[in-house]
Write a protein that holds these residues in place. Sequence first.
Motif, mmCIF file in Angstrom:
data_model
loop_
_atom_site.group_PDB
_atom_site.id
_atom_site.type_symbol
_atom_site.label_atom_id
_atom_site.label_comp_id
_atom_site.label_asym_id
_atom_site.label_seq_id
_atom_site.Cartn_x
_atom_site.Cartn_y
_atom_site.Cartn_z
ATOM 1 N N UNK A 60 0.861 -1.180 0.000
ATOM 2 C CA UNK A 60 0.000 0.000 0.000
ATOM 3 C C UNK A 60 0.901 1.236 0.000
ATOM 4 N N UNK A 61 0.507 2.272 -0.709
ATOM 5 C CA UNK A 61 1.409 3.377 -1.009
ATOM 6 C C UNK A 61 1.847 4.172 0.221
ATOM 7 N N UNK A 62 0.972 4.317 1.223
ATOM 8 C CA UNK A 62 1.327 5.162 2.367
ATOM 9 C C UNK A 62 0.629 4.671 3.627
ATOM 10 N N UNK A 63 1.105 5.153 4.759
ATOM 11 C CA UNK A 63 0.507 4.803 6.040
ATOM 12 C C UNK A 63 -0.953 5.248 6.096
ATOM 13 N N UNK A 64 -1.227 6.443 5.599
ATOM 14 C CA UNK A 64 -2.595 6.966 5.622
ATOM 15 C C UNK A 64 -3.546 6.083 4.819
ATOM 16 N N UNK A 65 -3.129 5.658 3.642
ATOM 17 C CA UNK A 65 -3.971 4.791 2.829
ATOM 18 C C UNK A 65 -4.130 3.416 3.480
ATOM 19 N N UNK A 66 -3.066 2.919 4.094
ATOM 20 C CA UNK A 66 -3.123 1.632 4.789
ATOM 21 C C UNK A 66 -4.147 1.685 5.920
ATOM 22 N N UNK A 67 -4.097 2.747 6.705
ATOM 23 C CA UNK A 67 -5.005 2.879 7.849
ATOM 24 C C UNK A 67 -6.460 3.039 7.387
ATOM 25 N N UNK A 68 -6.674 3.741 6.275
ATOM 26 C CA UNK A 68 -8.032 3.880 5.737
ATOM 27 C C UNK A 68 -8.590 2.511 5.348
ATOM 28 N N UNK A 69 -7.766 1.707 4.679
ATOM 29 C CA UNK A 69 -8.216 0.386 4.251
ATOM 30 C C UNK A 69 -8.483 -0.533 5.440
ATOM 31 N N UNK A 70 -7.682 -0.395 6.485
ATOM 32 C CA UNK A 70 -7.850 -1.248 7.666
ATOM 33 C C UNK A 70 -9.222 -1.071 8.312
ATOM 34 N N UNK A 71 -9.812 0.120 8.167
ATOM 35 C CA UNK A 71 -11.123 0.370 8.783
ATOM 36 C C UNK A 71 -12.240 -0.430 8.106
ATOM 37 N N UNK A 72 -11.994 -0.940 6.891
ATOM 38 C CA UNK A 72 -13.011 -1.712 6.186
ATOM 39 C C UNK A 72 -13.061 -3.181 6.631
ATOM 40 N N UNK A 73 -12.042 -3.630 7.338
ATOM 41 C CA UNK A 73 -11.912 -5.055 7.618
ATOM 42 C C UNK A 73 -13.030 -5.611 8.504
ATOM 43 N N UNK A 74 -13.685 -4.761 9.279
ATOM 44 C CA UNK A 74 -14.762 -5.266 10.135
ATOM 45 C C UNK A 74 -16.140 -5.071 9.507
#
Length: 458
Positions: free
Chosen positions: A287-301
């Motif tokens: 994933x390109x950046x920490x911010x994008x990674x953290x945004x995607x992580x919120x979808x996991x639940x």
Amino acid sequence: MTTLPFHEVFAQQQAYFRAGRTLHVNERRQALITLQAAIRRMEQPIMQALQQDLGKSQGEAYMTEVGVVLDEVRMAIKHVRRWAKPRKVRTALTHVGSRGMIVPEPYGCTLIISPWNYPFQLAIAPLIGAIAAGNTAILKPSELTPHTSACLAKLIRDTFDPQHVTVIEGGAETSQQLTALPFDHIFFTGSVAIGKIIMQAAAKRLTPVTLELGGKSPCVVHADADIRLAAKRIAFGKWTNAGQTCVAPDYIYVHRSRYDELIHELERAVQQFFGEDPLNSGEYASIVSKRHFERLATFMDNGAIAFGGSSDATTRRMSPTVLTDVTWEMPVMQEEIFGPILPVLTYDSFEEVERAIIERPKPLALYLFTNDRQLEQHVISRISFGGGCINDTLMHFATPYLPFGGVGESGIGRYHGHFSFQAFSHEKSVLRQTTWFDFSFRYPGSKHRFQLMRKLFK
């Protein structure tokens, strides 16, 4: 990269264009040949930069970034003389004695703002069109892929006079300053939200724009589909570049009768592509950046995880993940995912799918897996989308013979191949009238004018 103030860089390019330095088609073709040679010379540094920024393997980097651009420039070199040639048109009965033609002319000074997900390809592909059409260009690459941006800057600096083509690096503020200048055309690839800002800035000067945006691109797997093949092609389209592709399948609608089989085959395809542990696969991007990674992580639940779900924040890697039991009210279905998470919904009747798609903004891409020609024609004729594939994903983007672009919120304008030349050209209409004779009835006061006009325009 230039160190001059932006307005001075623009002024120099404006002077270069007005001096006619880009107009001769032989000069354009030679510039394309020089660009082609520079890309080939820098293949390894480009792929290394893509690996540093996005974790792309050599195979993926070459296929999706370098190879596709070389195909574009090869086509432009071969055809630019024909593209630039004035085209004769038919003469209307009312214009007997005249000759009409369409003359392609360059817009002038152009701005290309490219994104981070395919930072080389989506900068150079439109540049090829800009050069072929006879424009100057300023490239503004993404600040989120600094190694590739630096590589682009070096390639352009070593290849072109900065008055012809140059790179200006920087963040959002740089884009704002550049779009405030009186460019003749702006080409932007990125999100819908930023595309609206670009269009607002362009509207102040009535600057024409090409906006290549995104949205939620659906993938429909009908009851009669070859599920194993469909799963492999969906997995390729979704998890290339870890899902960070504007035309990646954003969600799947699968016929309820094939649901379990599709989930199983998707997981099988992931294992075939990336092994048992995709987070440590040399074939899988980050994933390109920490911010994008953290945004995607919120979808996991959102919903339930059918497979995948693992991630490593240190390396910014997130495994290919399929979500089930999702609804349109969940956040994962409210915005473009742009990552390796793939929601799967079921349907019993195709009308459910059609209604869900047409009630939302028009997607950039649509993918349909079926052998039913009647359903295929129904989808093509009744559902609006930028472009897509029947029984495949992504591949419509990779051919220079098909125009690529969105519709509605997914974009404005189109490019690739000849369509890139057209995107950066104004087609000027010219009528050459005869002086051998003159029809008197066209002028006020002529006898029988009305009667003759009625006969001609019947």
